[in-house]
Design a protein around this motif. Structure first.
Motif, PDB file in Angstrom:
ATOM      1  N   ALA A  44      -3.948  -0.541  12.838  1.00  0.00           N
ATOM      2  CA  ALA A  44      -2.538  -0.163  12.948  1.00  0.00           C
ATOM      3  C   ALA A  44      -2.086   0.667  11.749  1.00  0.00           C
ATOM      4  O   ALA A  44      -1.113   1.415  11.840  1.00  0.00           O
ATOM      5  CB  ALA A  44      -1.662  -1.411  13.068  1.00  0.00           C
ATOM      6  N   CYS A  45      -2.767   0.529  10.610  1.00  0.00           N
ATOM      7  CA  CYS A  45      -2.345   1.230   9.388  1.00  0.00           C
ATOM      8  C   CYS A  45      -2.915   2.638   9.306  1.00  0.00           C
ATOM      9  O   CYS A  45      -2.364   3.499   8.623  1.00  0.00           O
ATOM     10  CB  CYS A  45      -2.802   0.465   8.143  1.00  0.00           C
ATOM     11  SG  CYS A  45      -2.017  -1.142   7.964  1.00  0.00           S
ATOM     12  N   GLY A  46      -4.041   2.887   9.964  1.00  0.00           N
ATOM     13  CA  GLY A  46      -4.711   4.181   9.771  1.00  0.00           C
ATOM     14  C   GLY A  46      -5.249   4.265   8.350  1.00  0.00           C
ATOM     15  O   GLY A  46      -5.662   3.266   7.778  1.00  0.00           O
ATOM     16  N   ARG A  47      -5.182   5.462   7.771  1.00  0.00           N
ATOM     17  CA  ARG A  47      -5.634   5.631   6.381  1.00  0.00           C
ATOM     18  C   ARG A  47      -4.542   5.068   5.473  1.00  0.00           C
ATOM     19  O   ARG A  47      -3.364   5.363   5.667  1.00  0.00           O
ATOM     20  CB  ARG A  47      -5.826   7.133   6.127  1.00  0.00           C
ATOM     21  CG  ARG A  47      -6.318   7.513   4.762  1.00  0.00           C
ATOM     22  CD  ARG A  47      -6.716   8.995   4.786  1.00  0.00           C
ATOM     23  NE  ARG A  47      -5.612   9.886   5.101  1.00  0.00           N
ATOM     24  CZ  ARG A  47      -4.786  10.403   4.202  1.00  0.00           C
ATOM     25  NH1 ARG A  47      -4.933  10.151   2.919  1.00  0.00           N
ATOM     26  NH2 ARG A  47      -3.790  11.203   4.579  1.00  0.00           N
ATOM     27  N   THR A  48      -4.928   4.224   4.515  1.00  0.00           N
ATOM     28  CA  THR A  48      -3.907   3.657   3.619  1.00  0.00           C
ATOM     29  C   THR A  48      -3.985   4.325   2.257  1.00  0.00           C
ATOM     30  O   THR A  48      -5.072   4.474   1.691  1.00  0.00           O
ATOM     31  CB  THR A  48      -4.112   2.138   3.475  1.00  0.00           C
ATOM     32  OG1 THR A  48      -3.952   1.526   4.759  1.00  0.00           O
ATOM     33  CG2 THR A  48      -3.086   1.531   2.536  1.00  0.00           C
ATOM     34  N   VAL A  49      -2.809   4.748   1.762  1.00  0.00           N
ATOM     35  CA  VAL A  49      -2.731   5.395   0.446  1.00  0.00           C
ATOM     36  C   VAL A  49      -1.858   4.519  -0.444  1.00  0.00           C
ATOM     37  O   VAL A  49      -0.767   4.107  -0.032  1.00  0.00           O
ATOM     38  CB  VAL A  49      -2.089   6.801   0.562  1.00  0.00           C
ATOM     39  CG1 VAL A  49      -2.014   7.471  -0.809  1.00  0.00           C
ATOM     40  CG2 VAL A  49      -2.855   7.664   1.551  1.00  0.00           C
ATOM     41  N   VAL A  50      -2.337   4.223  -1.653  1.00  0.00           N
ATOM     42  CA  VAL A  50      -1.551   3.403  -2.583  1.00  0.00           C
ATOM     43  C   VAL A  50      -0.895   4.312  -3.617  1.00  0.00           C
ATOM     44  O   VAL A  50      -1.571   5.096  -4.286  1.00  0.00           O
ATOM     45  CB  VAL A  50      -2.448   2.360  -3.303  1.00  0.00           C
ATOM     46  CG1 VAL A  50      -1.630   1.540  -4.297  1.00  0.00           C
ATOM     47  CG2 VAL A  50      -3.125   1.444  -2.282  1.00  0.00           C
ATOM     48  N   VAL A  51       0.438   4.210  -3.727  1.00  0.00           N
ATOM     49  CA  VAL A  51       1.177   4.942  -4.767  1.00  0.00           C
ATOM     50  C   VAL A  51       1.284   4.032  -5.981  1.00  0.00           C
ATOM     51  O   VAL A  51       1.687   2.868  -5.854  1.00  0.00           O
ATOM     52  CB  VAL A  51       2.584   5.331  -4.246  1.00  0.00           C
ATOM     53  CG1 VAL A  51       3.442   5.905  -5.369  1.00  0.00           C
ATOM     54  CG2 VAL A  51       2.469   6.303  -3.088  1.00  0.00           C
ATOM     55  N   ASP A  52       0.930   4.562  -7.133  1.00  0.00           N
ATOM     56  CA  ASP A  52       0.956   3.773  -8.371  1.00  0.00           C
ATOM     57  C   ASP A  52       2.405   3.392  -8.716  1.00  0.00           C
ATOM     58  O   ASP A  52       3.312   4.200  -8.577  1.00  0.00           O
ATOM     59  CB  ASP A  52       0.342   4.653  -9.477  1.00  0.00           C
ATOM     60  CG  ASP A  52       0.113   3.865 -10.739  1.00  0.00           C
ATOM     61  OD1 ASP A  52      -0.222   2.679 -10.628  1.00  0.00           O
ATOM     62  OD2 ASP A  52       0.296   4.434 -11.823  1.00  0.00           O
TER      63      ASP A  52
END
Ligand SMILES: NC(=O)C1=CN([C@@H]2O[C@H](COP(=O)(O)OP(=O)(O)OC[C@H]3O[C@@H](n4cnc5c(N)ncnc54)[C@H](O)[C@@H]3O)[C@@H](O)[C@H]2O)[C@@H](O)CC1
Length: 478
Positions: free
Chosen positions: A185-193
């Motif tokens: 459900a999330c697809g590619r996950t990107v973490v913002v610092d």
């Protein structure tokens, strides 16, 4: 890759809000979000200015993030429309910033190059309310979700109704459970610092590089014994193939030595002459870990074999029929050495008396503590819980590995890692990672994906180990 429960993140955020201020925190988060949105627009349409973005805006901080990110995009020439779920409760500063930057409020969801899901984030509770669900139903464009796809519980990854299916999810300060437990459900996950520190996590996943660094390979002074000898007790007249698959995976996983005991001796030797094979477990000789169960049967013979291996002082992995037997004889699990069980949902129910609940992590964690064993629950997302509450998951990327006999491979693979000295939690998680990767490599080895069965997965285990070791190997040679 640690993932933190929302309550832990919220309290870290609250402390940081006190130091930096809520507004600065939100601007920082939404600037990171806008950067990902611009890159995504560029990747999908070849540009940013002149493209159309629709924001789905709920009444909390998640909607505020979407509005602020929309303001940044509007300043870059994007046509931004905010669809407000509860107009008089939209984040006031975010809405003002969007309107100042040239964005507008509207009701049309169709026709966007990208949709931003800012309906609910970490404070979401229960299924989406009807108005939010109706909005989600109108979406036809690729979605970038803020923090968590709306309609999916951020702590369990469970959705009980309509939910966003995102192409990308942008989250702040670190992963949350949903990103590992419902990667689909999330697809590619990107973490913002973000400017807050999080405590050690109880939940996480091994990255490909983590698995590569854990994978045992012989050192300069090793011989076949020092690398760990694994003993396999699997197969029966009814299921001779289980012996071959399980032993074959153990042979392939590490370079030491594999012993086999059971009625599949001839079949095993015909395929893997390097195995030291005998008929009876009592004659097998010394091992550093046992794997028992695949195709073993559940009768008196199986019970005797299990008593023998569980009476040893080495780690034991129990799979398939062995799980059914210890479900009926739980006293067998009372032993000082580590025991790892690898049930699917049905075996889990036989073992514990009830099927895993929708919150699979909670179910596996509780059963692991109760039984005093490490548990690996099979499924699209594999969950491994240790007795102390630590959990490692293997997020679902594809389901190519869902094929008959794949479980036999997994037990042999993980057993070899136990014999090499990995602790059960990491052996299980690393084995699960390579198992899925081998199936993917088998499915796509000739180009486009094609159906696989356990034999080609076994043949691709070495390629999978090479793949995970790639980065580590290059580092070591530098
Ligand atoms: N320092 C911070 O606190 C930061 C917070 N940020 C964002 O703020 C979010 C959390 O903000 P909030 O606590 O306001 O919460 P949310 O924005 O997650 O959700 C709260 C709103 O959603 C509604 N809601 C809850 N469950 C619902 C359901 N099932 N169906 C429909 N509506 C539902 C609530 O009534 C409330 O209006 C995070 O997810 C994150 O995106 C970011 O800006 C980063 C910084």
């Amino acid at each position: 890759m640690p993932a933190h429960e929302t309550a832990v993140v919220r309290s870290a955020e609250a402390a940081a809000n006190g130091t930096h201020g809520d507004a600065a925190m939100m601007r920082r988060a939404s600037f990171g979000l806008a950067t990902v949105l611009a890159a995504e627009l560029h990747a999908r349409t070849g540009g940013v200015a002149g493209r159309a973005v629709v924001l789905l805006v709920g009444s909390g901080g998640n909607g505020g993030d979407a509005l602020w990110a929309g303001a940044f995009l509007a300043r870059r020439g994007v046509a931004v429309t905010a669809v407000l779920l509860v107009p008089d409760r939209a984040h006031p500063a975010g809405l003002a910033a969007l309107l100042r930057s040239g964005g507008r409020v509207g009701t049309e969801v169709l026709g966007a190059d990208l949709v931003v899901d800012g309906i609910v984030g970490l404070s979401a509770r229960g299924p989406l309310r009807p108005a939010a669900a109706a909005l989600v139903d109108q979406v036809r464009s690729p979605v970038v979700a803020v923090d968590s796809p709306s309609g999916v519980d951020p702590d369990t990854g469970v959705s009980d109704g309509p939910a966003v299916s995102a192409a990308v999810t942008v989250t702040f300060g670190g992963l949350k459970p949903v990103h590992l437990l419902n990667a689909g459900a999330c697809g590619r996950t990107v973490v913002v610092d973000m400017p807050f520190a999080l405590p050690p996590a109880r939940l996480g996943a091994l990255s490909r590089t983590d698995v590569g660094a854990l994978w045992p390979v012989p050192g300069a002074a090793d011989d076949k014994y020092t690398q760990g000898v694994v003993g396999v007790v699997a197969g029966s007249a009814t299921y001779p193939g289980a012996a071959v698959l399980c032993t074959g995976a153990a042979v392939t996983a590490t370079s030491g030595m594999v012993r086999y005991a059971g009625s599949g001796r001839e079949a095993v030797l015909a395929r893997f002459p390097e195995v030291v094979a005998v008929d009876e477990v009592a004659d097998a000789g010394r091992v550093q870990a046992w794997v028992a169960g695949p195709g073993l049967g559940t009768g008196a013979h199986a019970l005797g074999v299990l008593r023998h291996v569980l009476d040893s002082d080495v780690p034991v992995l129990l799979d398939a029929d062995a799980i059914t037997v210890v479900g009926e004889h739980p006293e067998l699990l009372e032993r000082p050495a580590p025991t790892l069980l690898t049930p699917h949902a049905g075996e889990f129910a036989r073992l514990t008396g009830s099927a895993p609940t929708a919150d699979r992590v909670a179910s596996v964690r509780a059963a692991s503590a109760e039984l005093g064993v490490t548990l690996l629950l099979k499924g699209a997302t594999t969950i491994v819980a240790d007795r102390d509450g630590r959990v490692l998951v293997n997020p679902a990327t594809t389901s190519w590995v869902s094929t008959a006999g794949a479980g036999d491979l997994l037990s042999g693979l993980v057993g070899a890692l136990l014999a090499a000295g990995l602790d059960p939690l990491h052996a299980a998680a690393a084995g699960a990672h390579v198992h899925v990767l081998a199936a993917e490599l088998a499915a796509v080895s000739a180009g486009t994906g094609a159906p696989v069965s356990a034999s080609p997965v076994l043949e691709h285990l070495r390629a999978a180990v090479r793949t995970v070791r790639g980065d580590v190997w290059e580092d070591q040679r530098r």
